[in-house]
Design a protein around this motif. Sequence first.
Motif, PDB file in Angstrom:
ATOM      1  N   ALA A 163       8.148  -7.824  -0.226  1.00  0.00           N
ATOM      2  CA  ALA A 163       7.685  -7.319  -0.367  1.00  0.00           C
ATOM      3  C   ALA A 163       6.080  -7.920  -1.139  1.00  0.00           C
ATOM      4  O   ALA A 163       6.255  -9.182  -1.786  1.00  0.00           O
ATOM      5  CB  ALA A 163       7.530  -6.597  -1.589  1.00  0.00           C
ATOM      6  N   GLU A 164       4.831  -7.248  -0.966  1.00  0.00           N
ATOM      7  CA  GLU A 164       3.086  -7.794  -1.773  1.00  0.00           C
ATOM      8  C   GLU A 164       3.724  -7.904  -2.247  1.00  0.00           C
ATOM      9  O   GLU A 164       4.262  -7.541  -3.870  1.00  0.00           O
ATOM     10  CB  GLU A 164       2.041  -6.647  -1.197  1.00  0.00           C
ATOM     11  CG  GLU A 164       1.104  -7.547  -1.411  1.00  0.00           C
ATOM     12  CD  GLU A 164      -0.047  -6.481  -1.544  1.00  0.00           C
ATOM     13  OE1 GLU A 164      -0.973  -6.378  -2.160  1.00  0.00           O
ATOM     14  OE2 GLU A 164       0.108  -5.734  -0.525  1.00  0.00           O
ATOM     15  N   GLY A 165       3.186  -9.239  -3.257  1.00  0.00           N
ATOM     16  CA  GLY A 165       3.363  -9.924  -4.230  1.00  0.00           C
ATOM     17  C   GLY A 165       4.133 -11.079  -4.353  1.00  0.00           C
ATOM     18  O   GLY A 165       4.547 -11.689  -5.880  1.00  0.00           O
ATOM     19  N   GLY A 166       5.575 -10.682  -4.087  1.00  0.00           N
ATOM     20  CA  GLY A 166       6.418 -11.929  -3.659  1.00  0.00           C
ATOM     21  C   GLY A 166       8.051 -11.919  -4.713  1.00  0.00           C
ATOM     22  O   GLY A 166       8.288 -12.642  -4.771  1.00  0.00           O
ATOM     23  N   ASN A 167       7.760 -10.647  -5.516  1.00  0.00           N
ATOM     24  CA  ASN A 167       8.994 -10.394  -6.172  1.00  0.00           C
ATOM     25  C   ASN A 167       9.868  -9.577  -5.655  1.00  0.00           C
ATOM     26  O   ASN A 167      11.249 -10.028  -6.602  1.00  0.00           O
ATOM     27  CB  ASN A 167       7.986  -9.381  -7.866  1.00  0.00           C
ATOM     28  CG  ASN A 167       7.055 -10.440  -8.736  1.00  0.00           C
ATOM     29  OD1 ASN A 167       7.165 -11.455  -8.550  1.00  0.00           O
ATOM     30  ND2 ASN A 167       6.651 -10.087  -9.362  1.00  0.00           N
ATOM     31  N   TYR A 168       9.880  -9.101  -4.324  1.00  0.00           N
ATOM     32  CA  TYR A 168      11.305  -8.681  -4.447  1.00  0.00           C
ATOM     33  C   TYR A 168      11.456  -9.160  -3.156  1.00  0.00           C
ATOM     34  O   TYR A 168      10.017  -9.158  -2.011  1.00  0.00           O
ATOM     35  CB  TYR A 168      11.261  -7.471  -4.338  1.00  0.00           C
ATOM     36  CG  TYR A 168      12.465  -6.155  -4.274  1.00  0.00           C
ATOM     37  CD1 TYR A 168      13.389  -6.744  -4.372  1.00  0.00           C
ATOM     38  CD2 TYR A 168      12.294  -5.656  -2.487  1.00  0.00           C
ATOM     39  CE1 TYR A 168      14.566  -6.052  -4.256  1.00  0.00           C
ATOM     40  CE2 TYR A 168      13.519  -4.721  -1.944  1.00  0.00           C
ATOM     41  CZ  TYR A 168      14.811  -5.351  -3.050  1.00  0.00           C
ATOM     42  OH  TYR A 168      15.803  -4.495  -3.022  1.00  0.00           O
ATOM     43  N   ARG A 169      12.848  -9.804  -2.337  1.00  0.00           N
ATOM     44  CA  ARG A 169      13.405 -10.372  -1.107  1.00  0.00           C
ATOM     45  C   ARG A 169      14.189  -9.507  -0.385  1.00  0.00           C
ATOM     46  O   ARG A 169      15.551  -9.014  -0.872  1.00  0.00           O
ATOM     47  CB  ARG A 169      13.019 -11.382  -0.842  1.00  0.00           C
ATOM     48  CG  ARG A 169      11.935 -12.560  -1.342  1.00  0.00           C
ATOM     49  CD  ARG A 169      12.168 -13.944  -1.286  1.00  0.00           C
ATOM     50  NE  ARG A 169      13.509 -14.486  -1.479  1.00  0.00           N
ATOM     51  CZ  ARG A 169      13.971 -15.674  -1.306  1.00  0.00           C
ATOM     52  NH1 ARG A 169      13.303 -16.164  -0.180  1.00  0.00           N
ATOM     53  NH2 ARG A 169      14.808 -15.656  -1.868  1.00  0.00           N
ATOM     54  N   SER A 222       3.140   7.853   3.325  1.00  0.00           N
ATOM     55  CA  SER A 222       2.181   7.472   2.612  1.00  0.00           C
ATOM     56  C   SER A 222       2.231   6.554   2.022  1.00  0.00           C
ATOM     57  O   SER A 222       1.075   5.387   1.143  1.00  0.00           O
ATOM     58  CB  SER A 222       0.755   8.825   2.534  1.00  0.00           C
ATOM     59  OG  SER A 222       1.749   9.492   1.155  1.00  0.00           O
ATOM     60  N   LYS A 223       3.081   6.537   0.460  1.00  0.00           N
ATOM     61  CA  LYS A 223       2.842   5.949  -0.398  1.00  0.00           C
ATOM     62  C   LYS A 223       4.533   4.690  -0.814  1.00  0.00           C
ATOM     63  O   LYS A 223       4.974   4.418  -1.383  1.00  0.00           O
ATOM     64  CB  LYS A 223       3.693   6.716  -1.818  1.00  0.00           C
ATOM     65  CG  LYS A 223       2.416   7.754  -1.609  1.00  0.00           C
ATOM     66  CD  LYS A 223       2.582   8.531  -3.102  1.00  0.00           C
ATOM     67  CE  LYS A 223       2.179   9.857  -3.330  1.00  0.00           C
ATOM     68  NZ  LYS A 223       1.847  10.590  -4.430  1.00  0.00           N
ATOM     69  N   GLY A 224       4.750   4.707   0.764  1.00  0.00           N
ATOM     70  CA  GLY A 224       5.715   3.229   1.095  1.00  0.00           C
ATOM     71  C   GLY A 224       5.217   2.017  -0.048  1.00  0.00           C
ATOM     72  O   GLY A 224       4.598   1.767   0.260  1.00  0.00           O
ATOM     73  N   THR A 225       6.092   1.078   0.597  1.00  0.00           N
ATOM     74  CA  THR A 225       6.220  -0.144   0.150  1.00  0.00           C
ATOM     75  C   THR A 225       5.880  -1.187   1.623  1.00  0.00           C
ATOM     76  O   THR A 225       6.750  -1.282   2.166  1.00  0.00           O
ATOM     77  CB  THR A 225       6.984  -1.178  -1.314  1.00  0.00           C
ATOM     78  OG1 THR A 225       7.130  -0.363  -1.684  1.00  0.00           O
ATOM     79  CG2 THR A 225       6.779  -2.532  -0.659  1.00  0.00           C
ATOM     80  N   ARG A 226       5.047  -2.390   1.883  1.00  0.00           N
ATOM     81  CA  ARG A 226       5.381  -3.036   3.039  1.00  0.00           C
ATOM     82  C   ARG A 226       5.957  -4.306   2.867  1.00  0.00           C
ATOM     83  O   ARG A 226       5.513  -4.938   1.674  1.00  0.00           O
ATOM     84  CB  ARG A 226       3.616  -3.203   3.375  1.00  0.00           C
ATOM     85  CG  ARG A 226       3.740  -4.384   4.910  1.00  0.00           C
ATOM     86  CD  ARG A 226       3.922  -3.595   5.753  1.00  0.00           C
ATOM     87  NE  ARG A 226       3.898  -1.882   6.739  1.00  0.00           N
ATOM     88  CZ  ARG A 226       3.445  -1.636   7.501  1.00  0.00           C
ATOM     89  NH1 ARG A 226       4.942  -2.057   8.243  1.00  0.00           N
ATOM     90  NH2 ARG A 226       2.815  -0.188   7.858  1.00  0.00           N
ATOM     91  N   PRO A 235      -2.535  -9.700   1.560  1.00  0.00           N
ATOM     92  CA  PRO A 235      -3.399  -9.583   1.026  1.00  0.00           C
ATOM     93  C   PRO A 235      -4.277  -9.893   0.479  1.00  0.00           C
ATOM     94  O   PRO A 235      -5.002  -9.942  -0.016  1.00  0.00           O
ATOM     95  CB  PRO A 235      -3.124  -7.689   1.877  1.00  0.00           C
ATOM     96  CG  PRO A 235      -2.339  -8.095   2.920  1.00  0.00           C
ATOM     97  CD  PRO A 235      -1.668  -9.340   2.579  1.00  0.00           C
ATOM     98  N   ALA A 236      -3.252  -9.310  -1.085  1.00  0.00           N
ATOM     99  CA  ALA A 236      -3.540  -9.793  -2.391  1.00  0.00           C
ATOM    100  C   ALA A 236      -3.889 -11.099  -2.872  1.00  0.00           C
ATOM    101  O   ALA A 236      -3.678 -10.999  -3.460  1.00  0.00           O
ATOM    102  CB  ALA A 236      -2.135  -8.946  -3.433  1.00  0.00           C
ATOM    103  N   GLY A 237      -3.452 -12.163  -1.714  1.00  0.00           N
ATOM    104  CA  GLY A 237      -3.183 -13.875  -2.318  1.00  0.00           C
ATOM    105  C   GLY A 237      -2.196 -14.642  -1.828  1.00  0.00           C
ATOM    106  O   GLY A 237      -1.959 -13.814  -0.265  1.00  0.00           O
TER     107      GLY A 237
END
Length: 497
Positions: free
Chosen positions: A275-281, A343-347, A453-455
């Motif tokens: 997930a974006e941010g890397g905290n969940y795989r 529309s509010k899902g997690t990529r 996208p966030a880093g």
Amino acid sequence: MFVTAIALLVFVACEPPPEGRGAASPSKDEGASSSSSSSSPSKPSSEEEAARESRPRPAPRPSAIAISDLQKQERLLDATAKTAPDRPRLLRRLAEGYIDLAADAKDQGRGEKVVLGARRKAITHYQEIVKEHPSSASMDEVLYDLARAYEAAGDLRNARATYYDLIKRFPSSPLIGRAYYAFGVMFREEAKTDPSKWALAQQGFAEARKTSSLSDPIHRLAMAEEAVAETNKPSAASLAAAQARPAAKPSAPTPPTPAPARSAVNVGTDGTYVAEGGNYRIQVKFEPGKIFVTEPNKQSVYVQQGDSRVYEWRDESLGMAFFLEPAADGKSLLAYNENNGASKGTRLTLVPSPETSEQCKADLLPAEVQNETAVNPNKERLFGVRATKPLDATGTYETQGKRPFVTLNEGGSGVFELSGAANDPKNPDYSFPIKRWWLQANCDGTLVSTSYPAGKLYWLILELDKPYQGLKFQRKGLQVRTSDNAMYILDRKKKTP
């Protein structure tokens, strides 16, 4: 601890618990349909109810006065603009007022209609805070109180989803122990008809104990309930005997419904998705018509819906459908559930597999590490070489409340704290000295990283002085976010000089 769709945990997957606790439970040495009189649960005590509240309950007031005050506050709210900075505070004051009115009305026996009406008003105001003012102060308290309101109103599906949201979004909140306790209670109720759930109830209460401070009343209650669950938990032989009993044959069996047509082509790439941010795989494997997902605490099989790109897995105990939608390039997934929609899902994005040369393979690090999101440790080999440069990761990483923190010293030592240190900083069980740390690097010395996208995400390896969940080596995501050009470990931000 990071919990997700949580997967959060298996703790989210539970049936709505009925009111009260009165049924006897099977003992370890009896069949799954037998009863144990020595350790049967009892009705929730007033002590338990008080311990689960997020704030002290005020003294009861005459209903006429309470209702009059609420009406005045409703008029004030109507006159307050939707974007006014005071509106979240007014909404919360009203919600708490309705919660207190419902409690007083229930104690006074004024009828279920009055009680339920007050609870629904409270839920409406809490919902507005969550949806329209998501950055409001003390959002963890708002989510917890909303979950409790849902629970009291009998809407246990939304209660579970909101407790889950609290745990996922605010892993360092002092209310986390109460949220886990709620899941323990749910499994405790399910265990009255399904003794196998005692094991899950025990896990819920154990997490409540671990994540609450020693001074918190919920800590002592969780210890006691954990012991009750352990006592009532049936043996493996008892469960096996119960499962071996033949089920009653239906008088008129229904022929199976033919499965919808499936595409014979895999639509994604096997591997690790983050997930974006890397905290969940999650680990993902594609087969025609199915996606096999391994999360930190469970495995699920998503089934393709017709010939579409949508795959569904339904958690029957939670009563909720979850969906995965692979992207056209086969290298990302959109995850969502029936409540929030696509529309509010997690990529989630595929993590590129590192390539190691034959020469570098001889330098595999002789260590097994634990995925930082795993409830049950997933051990895996480290590859590549150690590095501390060119990225300067030294420093102290703090949450907003200062504790818990992570300190990485120049010489390779440091300290890693668990979330429990926020409430009990002197407890050594929450503090782990770091013997040495480094950044995971490829064989050519370049740092292993993934761009978002966030880093950018790097991998920090910690060798602890004492084991955490059985392992001295831990791997944590080290994020460099473009929004503020700051570095993060979990929810902890690196202090600037």
